[in-house]
Design an enzyme around this catalytic site. Structure first.
Site, PDB file in Angstrom:
ATOM      1  N   HIS A 181       0.816  -1.218   0.000  1.00 49.92           N
ATOM      2  CA  HIS A 181       0.000   0.000   0.000  1.00 49.92           C
ATOM      3  C   HIS A 181       0.851   1.270   0.000  1.00 49.92           C
ATOM      4  O   HIS A 181       0.376   2.338  -0.352  1.00 49.92           O
ATOM      5  CB  HIS A 181      -1.054  -0.014   1.120  1.00 49.92           C
TER       6      HIS A 181
ATOM      7  N   ASP B 271      -0.101  -7.448   1.074  1.00 48.64           N
ATOM      8  CA  ASP B 271       0.366  -6.091   1.340  1.00 48.64           C
ATOM      9  C   ASP B 271       1.890  -5.986   1.491  1.00 48.64           C
ATOM     10  O   ASP B 271       2.385  -5.308   2.384  1.00 48.64           O
ATOM     11  CB  ASP B 271      -0.354  -5.522   2.581  1.00 48.64           C
TER      12      ASP B 271
ATOM     13  N   SER C 290       4.177   2.425   8.119  1.00 53.69           N
ATOM     14  CA  SER C 290       3.869   1.350   7.175  1.00 53.69           C
ATOM     15  C   SER C 290       5.110   0.873   6.448  1.00 53.69           C
ATOM     16  O   SER C 290       5.838   1.684   5.868  1.00 53.69           O
ATOM     17  CB  SER C 290       2.852   1.840   6.149  1.00 53.69           C
TER      18      SER C 290
END
Lengths: 486, 516
Positions: A74, A105, A185
């Site tokens: 992402h 992901d 992230s």
């Protein structure tokens, strides 16, 4: 400027309490952790001919091999430009995506010139899952900044949960109570000097619940790409019932000594379709006994039998021992992806396909077009939800998503948002085929009859008028008549 | 101040906004005018024609009929007719456990019984349980002449102390309104009026020249607009009552579309000077099909009226109104409705039968006014018949989007039809209560039951008799249920002995095993 990296559900919202420990002494691997700055281009599926909107965000990555930076999918989805920079260093390196796995992901990046990183240590993974209550450190670039930030927490839970990036996938996660925020992230979580996971999402509805992608999921990704392509997760495509009642066991001719589960559903077009049947009683999977509740012992831990498929790859086989109508049978299932599931996954980095004809815009039905247009016609939604189980899940479902306001379309506005079934009695199975059918039929037939699901009347266009109006509207709107992606 | 009042304006299931009054309010009289033409004395006498009605509603829970519904009181008004009966709306008496009538001054209270009820017209007749011994002094009101555009009428309300309030309402138009039973539509009137909140305002009499014109059944405060049952509906209802006829309106069984689009007109070869509506779908075995009408026929005339491109006709009394008004104008006086039109450019003529047969053959139960939601419990499995209230309760307002595919197919294709005359109702497994007998069965809730032990299940009575059978030698002491499920295991087997034990424990906990 700080931009949240989460494209969906804005999961990382919250206040951060980042713990700045004394960096110099605590971190020996700070150079291995990089900031990733991404410029993105996002296509608007509600206006498929429009240029993409430009945006961007920041995430974290880390070096796991020669010119291999691991991060979240992402972080780099829809990327137009990716820049990597190290902690406390001004220089930025242009990077590109080598592999991207939206279903778990994860993404692997490489930079154009690796020279400056040749001496940077490569981070290694801890082979075993961390235990509950053990401490983890999460490192990254939350909320931007040029210096790394460290937060600390414990492993609160190890469980299967939804990976929100694709919208439909579920895999193993580590839940930690460390503060994880936008920018974290793709950053590593450590126990000692070994990586135990990659920070990727959190919960807005609860405090201090951050999720990490654990090593088994990362390893699976790295193994999958060894052959040069990412194939993705395979699906067994079955559901089961536990057969605990004595009377039912008798009915299905199962002895008391036999443990296992009853197959209640076999996904059409799935790996097991045609091999396993509903009503089969599965006793063993790859030689491992299945309990009456559908669990198997894997490395000393009881896990649901599905988990065996989680760790397999396209083309791998799973062997089953089962009882069918009282007889013991052996079966082998060659595992594959459930391709029809792509219809329900969020699409990244793809220019939307469309066909524009005489003020009518048609688009393939997918998660992006569905949400962008807020399509709500019951016939369309039911067909979409059922498509995976339909006879031909490979065919495209085509929706009439837009009707340009024009005198030529004024009487047909109510067809907007409907599912196209056929044109002049020719069944429509893809957008490009629709283009061909319209082109041919408008030459040989006086009228074009579009039939839509749930509509009693067809949409009728006079071929000659339609062609004239089509050219006029194309000029007026200054758009291309179609875009088909592969 | 406003927010401290109880909520007075709520919406009801049939999308009509109904006024409900929770308790009397001390309201200012400034907004309301006393009817100027009625002298005080006459008004006193006249007000005896109005009766307060309080009804206790116990609407069954469509998704859980074994649970007792919470009683709710609603307050409205009735009008004493010349025949001595009290006229009110059907929604005042639907699903009621108790109805009380009282004098306008609230001093005399008596229990009332329903004499007649028509859900399609939203009308009901009541009388005191005491019959001729009733202490309620009353004066009968006669029916008014039809109203015309911009004419006014008075909406009557009763205040808590017994005073009457009248509000002048301007007639705007007659229109077709959805029936409360979710089947078809019926003629109603729309008025502009500024009503005040008062007690007994669930349904209110609309009076013109001291005669009854209608019963107001909904009010939108934001638009100051109210809708009433029409005079025509009242006349038909009373006529049906006096002649022991069948209440309700016919269903013709068609879908239609306007003829505005020149492309459609050309395609259907409709003559240029003709308008009308296109028949786009016909329910099998419906009056429309019986009459010989086909898909894509255009109906241009009904009886002596021209139908315009949008489906409206020029009503002799009212501004343009939708063609469906002609159904109830003809029914029950006429046995058929004359329709004229075109098929592929050629003129056609039909006599469409007017009857209520189609309504009786509906697989999907549309409302629970006349029947309870039936259920049957067996070993923790709960079975019910599929109904519209069930679907909208379980799957929400957009239930057609959210229901399982099997329901969607069924509803989409056979919503009103009797394609399979054998099959009367759709029996579903509505709920699975955890029990030793249901253990292991997951995801079967919501399945349609097609067969039990090989026998076709046409309604819940069939299901009950099959599940009540004793086990046979071949059955292993099991009942086998066949479900309508695609790509999934489509049978469940139930241990009879075990189910009976579970039934006993459920009964001990106060769950009746069935309600029929």
């Amino acid at each position: 400027m700080i931009i949240y990296l989460i494209q969906r559900s804005a999961l990382f919202i919250g206040f951060i309490v980042t713990v700045f420990s004394s960096l110099t002494q605590a971190i020996s691997f700070e150079k291995s952790i990089v900031k990733i700055e991404v410029s993105t281009e996002n296509y608007d599926y509600s206006l498929p001919w429009a240029a993409p909107r430009f945006s961007g965000g920041i995430g974290t990555g880390f070096l796991i091999g020669k010119n291999q930076f691991l991060t979240n999918a992402h972080v780099v989805s829809d990327a137009r430009q990716i820049l990597i920079s190290a902690h406390n260093v001004d220089k930025k390196y242009t990077a590109k995506i080598k592999y991207i796995a939206h279903d778990c992901d994860l993404a692997l990046l490489e930079i154009e010139d690796f020279t400056d990183f040749e001496d940077v240590p490569v981070l290694t993974f801890k082979e075993v899952l961390p235990t509950l209550d053990s401490t983890v450190k999460v490192i990254g670039f939350p909320m931007g900044g040029n210096r790394i930030s460290i937060t600390k927490g414990i492993v609160s839970r190890i469980d299967f949960t939804n990976y929100v990036h694709s919208g439909v996938d579920s895999h193993l996660i580590l839940q930690v109570d460390a503060a994880i925020n936008p920018g974290n992230s793709g950053g590593p979580a450590f126990q000692g000097e070994e990586v135990v996971g990659v920070a990727f999402q959190g919960l807005t509805s609860a405090d201090n619940t951050g999720y990490l992608i654990p090593v088994p999921v990362i390893k699976r990704f790295l193994t999958d790409i060894e052959d040069g392509t990412y194939d993705g997760y395979v699906e067994l495509g079955i559901s089961y019932w536990s057969l605990e009642q004595a009377k039912l066991r008798e009915y299905y001719q199962i002895k008391d000594s036999q443990s296992g589960v009853l197959i209640s559903q076999v996904m059409p077009h799935g790996s097991a379709d045609g091999i396993l049947k509903t009503g089969d009683f599965l006793t063993k999977i790859d030689g491992i006994s299945i309990s009456n509740t559908g669990f198997i012992q894997l490395k000393g831990n009881p896990v649901p039998l599905y988990e065996l498929a989680e760790r397999k790859f396209t083309g791998d086989k799973l062997k089953f021992e089962l009882i069918r109508e009282g007889k013991l049978i052996h079966a082998s299932v060659t595992l594959d992806r459930l391709k029809g599931m792509d219809l329900y996954k969020v699409i990244y980095g793809e220019r939307p396909a469309y066909l524009f004809f005489c003020g009518l815009a048609f688009q393939p039905l997918n998660q992006n077009s569905l949400t962008a247009h807020k399509l709500s016609d019951p016939s369309l939604l039911q067909a979409y939800n059922h498509h995976l189980r339909s006879e031909n899940p490979e065919t495209q479902l085509i929706a009439l998503t837009h009707i340009e306001s024009d005198l030529s379309t004024t009487w047909i506005q109510d067809f907007k948002g409907a599912l196209l079934l056929n044109v002049n009695d020719i069944e429509i199975v893809s957008l490009s085929q629709l283009g061909q059918v319209i082109e041919e039929q408008s030459k040989i037939s006086s009228h074009l009859h579009f039939e839509f699901s749930g509509f009693d009347m067809p949409l009728i266009l006079d071929s000659k008028d339609a062609l004239q109006n089509h050219e006029r509207l194309l000029k007026k709107l200054n758009i291309a008549p179609f875009y088909f992606n592969s | 101040m406003r927010s401290s009042f109880p909520l007075l304006f709520i919406s009801c299931l049939s999308c009509l906004l109904l006024i409900i009054s929770c308790k009397p309010l001390e309201s200012s009289n400034s907004q309301t005018s006393t009817h100027p033409e009625i002298a005080e004395e006459a008004k006193d006498h006249f007000s005896q024609s109005f009766i307060r009605i309080q009804s206790t509603i116990k609407a069954p829970l469509a998704h859980a009929p074994w649970q007792l519904p919470k009683p709710q009181n609603q307050y409205g008004m009735g009008v004493v007719l010349e025949n001595g009966y009290i006229l009110t709306s059907a929604s005042m008496v639907a699903n009621t456990s108790y109805i009380e009538i009282s004098s306008s001054d609230d001093l005399i209270k008596e229990q009332a019984v329903v004499v007649a009820c028509d859900y399609d017209s939203n009308l009901a007749l009541l009388q005191s349980q005491l019959g001729t011994d009733s202490q309620l002094k009353s004066t009968g009101i006669s029916l008014s002449q039809p109203i015309t555009k911009d004419d006014t009428a008075q909406i009557w309300q009763l205040e808590s102390q017994g005073e009457t309030l009248t509000t002048t309402a301007t007639f705007q138009k007659a229109l077709m309104i959805s029936t409360i039973g979710e089947v078809g539509s019926t003629l109603g009137y729309q008025f502009k009026a500024s009503l005040q909140r008062s007690s007994n305002s669930f349904c209110l009499p609309v009076i013109k020249d001291e005669k009854l014109l209608g019963i107001m059944v909904s009010y939108r405060a934001d638009e100051q607009r109210c809708t009433s049952v029409s005079l025509e509906s009242i006349q038909r209802f009373i006529h049906t009552f006096e002649n022991n006829g069948n209440y309700g309106l016919p269903l013709l069984g068609l879908n239609f579309k306007n003829t505005l689009s020149p492309t459609y007109r050309d395609w259907l070869k409709l003559p240029h000077d003709e308008q009308g509506i296109i028949v786009t779908k016909i329910i099998p075995n419906s009056p429309i099909e019986q009459a010989g009408i086909q898909k894509y026929d255009v109906i241009t005339h009904i009886e002596e009226y021209d139908i315009d491109s949008k489906g409206y006709f020029n009503h002799p009394n009212y501004p343009k109104i939708f063609w469906t008004a002609l159904i109830e104008q003809a029914y029950p006086k006429q046995a058929t409705l004359k329709m004229k039109g075109y098929r592929k450019g050629e003129p056609i003529e039909f006599d469409v039968p007017l009857n209520q047969e189609l309504k009786k053959h509906q697989k999907l139960i549309r409302n629970y006014f006349d029947e309870d939601p039936l259920y049957f419990v067996y070993g923790g499995f709960i079975f019910q018949e599929l109904s519209l209230p069930y679907l909208s309760t379980v799957y929400g307002g957009k239930w057609l989007q959210n229901v399982p595919y099997s329901y969607f197919n069924l509803v989409n294709n056979e919503l009103l039809s009797d394609l399979d005359p054998e099959s009367k109702r759709v029996v579903i497994l509505s709920r699975v209560i955890p029990s030793p007998i249901t253990r292991g069965y997951t995801g079967v809730e919501g399945s349609i039951i097609t067969h039990i032990n090989g026998e076709k299940i046409n309604d819940i009575h069939d299901l009950k008799s099959q599940l009540s059978l004793a086990p046979t030698a071949q059955s292993l002491g099991l009942h086998t249920l066949k479900l309508d499920r695609e790509h999934q295991i489509n049978k469940i087997v139930i241990d009879i002995e075990g189910a009976q034990k579970v039934n006993q424990t459920l009964q001990q906990r106060g769950l009746p095993l069935f309600n029929f």
